[in-house]
Motif scaffolding. Structure first.
Motif, PDB file in Angstrom:
ATOM      1  N   LEU A 156      21.639  94.719  56.551  1.00  0.00           N
ATOM      2  CA  LEU A 156      22.226  93.761  55.548  1.00  0.00           C
ATOM      3  C   LEU A 156      22.500  92.439  56.060  1.00  0.00           C
ATOM      4  O   LEU A 156      22.500  91.516  55.360  1.00  0.00           O
ATOM      5  N   LEU A 157      22.670  92.248  57.540  1.00  0.00           N
ATOM      6  CA  LEU A 157      22.800  91.019  57.912  1.00  0.00           C
ATOM      7  C   LEU A 157      21.441  90.125  57.817  1.00  0.00           C
ATOM      8  O   LEU A 157      21.160  89.037  57.485  1.00  0.00           O
ATOM      9  N   TYR A 158      20.153  90.950  58.072  1.00  0.00           N
ATOM     10  CA  TYR A 158      18.945  90.275  57.690  1.00  0.00           C
ATOM     11  C   TYR A 158      19.001  90.048  56.248  1.00  0.00           C
ATOM     12  O   TYR A 158      18.419  88.896  55.978  1.00  0.00           O
ATOM     13  N   ILE A 159      19.074  90.925  55.424  1.00  0.00           N
ATOM     14  CA  ILE A 159      19.061  90.649  54.017  1.00  0.00           C
ATOM     15  C   ILE A 159      19.707  89.326  53.629  1.00  0.00           C
ATOM     16  O   ILE A 159      19.355  88.513  52.963  1.00  0.00           O
ATOM     17  N   SER A 160      21.024  89.269  53.993  1.00  0.00           N
ATOM     18  CA  SER A 160      21.819  88.430  53.870  1.00  0.00           C
ATOM     19  C   SER A 160      21.642  86.897  54.160  1.00  0.00           C
ATOM     20  O   SER A 160      21.312  85.912  53.655  1.00  0.00           O
ATOM     21  N   PHE A 198      23.938  86.901  48.351  1.00  0.00           N
ATOM     22  CA  PHE A 198      23.223  87.536  49.412  1.00  0.00           C
ATOM     23  C   PHE A 198      24.655  87.177  50.437  1.00  0.00           C
ATOM     24  O   PHE A 198      24.592  88.199  51.373  1.00  0.00           O
ATOM     25  N   PHE A 199      25.567  86.303  50.459  1.00  0.00           N
ATOM     26  CA  PHE A 199      26.694  86.036  51.364  1.00  0.00           C
ATOM     27  C   PHE A 199      27.693  87.319  51.159  1.00  0.00           C
ATOM     28  O   PHE A 199      27.800  88.004  52.170  1.00  0.00           O
ATOM     29  N   SER A 200      27.844  87.571  49.871  1.00  0.00           N
ATOM     30  CA  SER A 200      28.662  88.515  49.626  1.00  0.00           C
ATOM     31  C   SER A 200      28.118  90.168  50.125  1.00  0.00           C
ATOM     32  O   SER A 200      29.096  91.170  50.504  1.00  0.00           O
ATOM     33  N   VAL A 201      26.860  90.322  50.127  1.00  0.00           N
ATOM     34  CA  VAL A 201      26.539  91.564  50.427  1.00  0.00           C
ATOM     35  C   VAL A 201      26.258  91.626  51.928  1.00  0.00           C
ATOM     36  O   VAL A 201      26.001  92.913  52.358  1.00  0.00           O
ATOM     37  N   GLY A 202      26.043  90.674  52.599  1.00  0.00           N
ATOM     38  CA  GLY A 202      26.102  90.894  54.164  1.00  0.00           C
ATOM     39  C   GLY A 202      27.044  90.318  55.177  1.00  0.00           C
ATOM     40  O   GLY A 202      27.832  90.677  55.197  1.00  0.00           O
ATOM     41  N   ILE A 203      26.651  88.951  55.395  1.00  0.00           N
ATOM     42  CA  ILE A 203      27.448  88.257  56.414  1.00  0.00           C
ATOM     43  C   ILE A 203      28.873  88.218  56.119  1.00  0.00           C
ATOM     44  O   ILE A 203      29.790  88.081  56.920  1.00  0.00           O
ATOM     45  N   GLY A 204      29.224  87.981  54.920  1.00  0.00           N
ATOM     46  CA  GLY A 204      30.518  88.093  54.474  1.00  0.00           C
ATOM     47  C   GLY A 204      31.584  89.203  54.872  1.00  0.00           C
ATOM     48  O   GLY A 204      32.420  88.954  55.670  1.00  0.00           O
ATOM     49  N   PRO A 205      31.133  90.301  54.282  1.00  0.00           N
ATOM     50  CA  PRO A 205      31.980  91.339  54.781  1.00  0.00           C
ATOM     51  C   PRO A 205      31.752  92.151  56.160  1.00  0.00           C
ATOM     52  O   PRO A 205      32.538  92.504  57.109  1.00  0.00           O
ATOM     53  N   VAL A 206      30.307  91.989  56.465  1.00  0.00           N
ATOM     54  CA  VAL A 206      29.759  92.656  57.698  1.00  0.00           C
ATOM     55  C   VAL A 206      30.624  92.117  58.938  1.00  0.00           C
ATOM     56  O   VAL A 206      30.675  92.558  59.775  1.00  0.00           O
TER      57      VAL A 206
END
Length: 311
Positions: A156-160, A198-206
């Motif tokens: 998810l971090l890569y995708i984000s 992209f922020f919300s699907v990855g680095i935001g919550p992760v």
């Protein structure tokens, strides 16, 4: 309108009377029987519960091997960390800072200004575009909730981070090269909403999940708090400097900088963030113990078991 913001706080306050304390916190308070009861509520297998409780006791420095833990004050240990703790701090603090210095708050706060420069003039259209940004941000957080334990943290971090890099570069290019018109407006809306998605699907919550997982139990509260401080300071610096920097190098130039920083965050994730999906908090801690094995790459469960056996 402003009073509506009270409702979430009321719901959260009510939920706090129902949510039990975490087993790890209870162990730290020497309330081991209560910790066992909480674990039994989520796992009916008593042998697994006892095994997990033993791991927690060991991590808390209360097990049979507790003598290996130095009796250090928490803040002294954070200020003079061991190699493994230093790697944890770099990972936790770094991911929190990257979450903000990629410009997410500036994008959300100043999205009306971005859309104006792209060619949207009517206030009603500006409002609609800004609402679309907020809806996108909320919707993709729900997507992250579904995917975080299916795909894992690192994918998810890569995708984000890769997606944000492309979208931020697209915002800069749209504002720098395209003249005001339908094409510019469409690209600006898609790029801003894409960046937020992209922020919300990855680095935001992760990033918040990672900082709650990687630190030792005895240091977790203080170390996670340091990460949160870094996050908020970076957020404030970006939000307060955005207009000044934009006047100096244009809005497009500012987004090119955000895109470059986002590209650096991809490298950071690759080199310094391990995969934590499917691992207990105690097993995650073991990922940082052996400096010779530390590559920041995904560690499979078999490798984790090997590290645990070595310790």
């Amino acid at each position: 309108m402003l009073a509506v913001g009270i409702l979430p706080s009321v719901f959260i306050g009510a939920a706090l009377f129902i949510i039990p304390e975490s087993p790890r916190w209870l162990v730290m308070q020497s309330r081991v029987d209560e910790a066992r009861s909480v674990l039994l509520k989520t796992n009916e297998n008593e042998s697994e519960v006892e095994e997990r409780l033993a791991e927690i006791l060991l991590a808390a420095g209360m097990g049979n091997n507790a003598e290996k833990y130095e009796e250090k004050a928490v803040w002294r240990e954070l200020l003079s960390p061991s190699p493994s703790l230093r790697r944890m701090l770099i990972t936790g603090f770094g991911i929190q800072c990257f979450q903000q210095i990629t410009g997410i708050d500036a994008t959300v706060y100043y999205s009306p200004e971005i859309f104006k420069r792209a060619g949207i003039k009517a206030n009603s259209n500006l409002l609609a575009a800004t609402v679309a940004v907020g809806v996108t941000k909320t919707a993709f957080i729900l997507v992250a909730i579904i995917l975080i334990d299916r795909l894992g943290r690192k994918p998810l971090l890569y995708i984000s981070t890769i997606g944000m890099t492309v979208c931020l570069f697209s915002v800069g290019t749209t504002l720098a090269l395209l003249k005001e018109g339908q094409a510019s407006v469409t690209m600006a809306i898609l790029s801003v909403c894409g960046n937020v998605a992209f922020f919300s699907v990855g680095i935001g919550p992760v990033c918040w999940v990672l900082t709650s997982e990687i630190f030792p139990l005895r240091l977790r509260a203080q170390a996670a708090a340091l990460g949160a401080v870094g996050n908020r300071v970076c957020s404030g610096l970006v939000a307060m400097s955005f207009l000044s920097v934009s006047r100096a190098i244009t809005v497009a130039g500012t987004f090119y900088i955000f895109s470059a920083i986002s590209a650096l965050s991809v490298v950071f994730v690759y080199t310094l963030v391990p995969e934590t999906k499917g691992k207990s908090l105690e097993q995650i801690g073991s990922l940082f113990d052996d400096q010779s094995d530390w590559k920041g790459r995904e560690v499979e469960m078999g490798d984790v078991e090997h590290l645990v056996q070595k310790s």
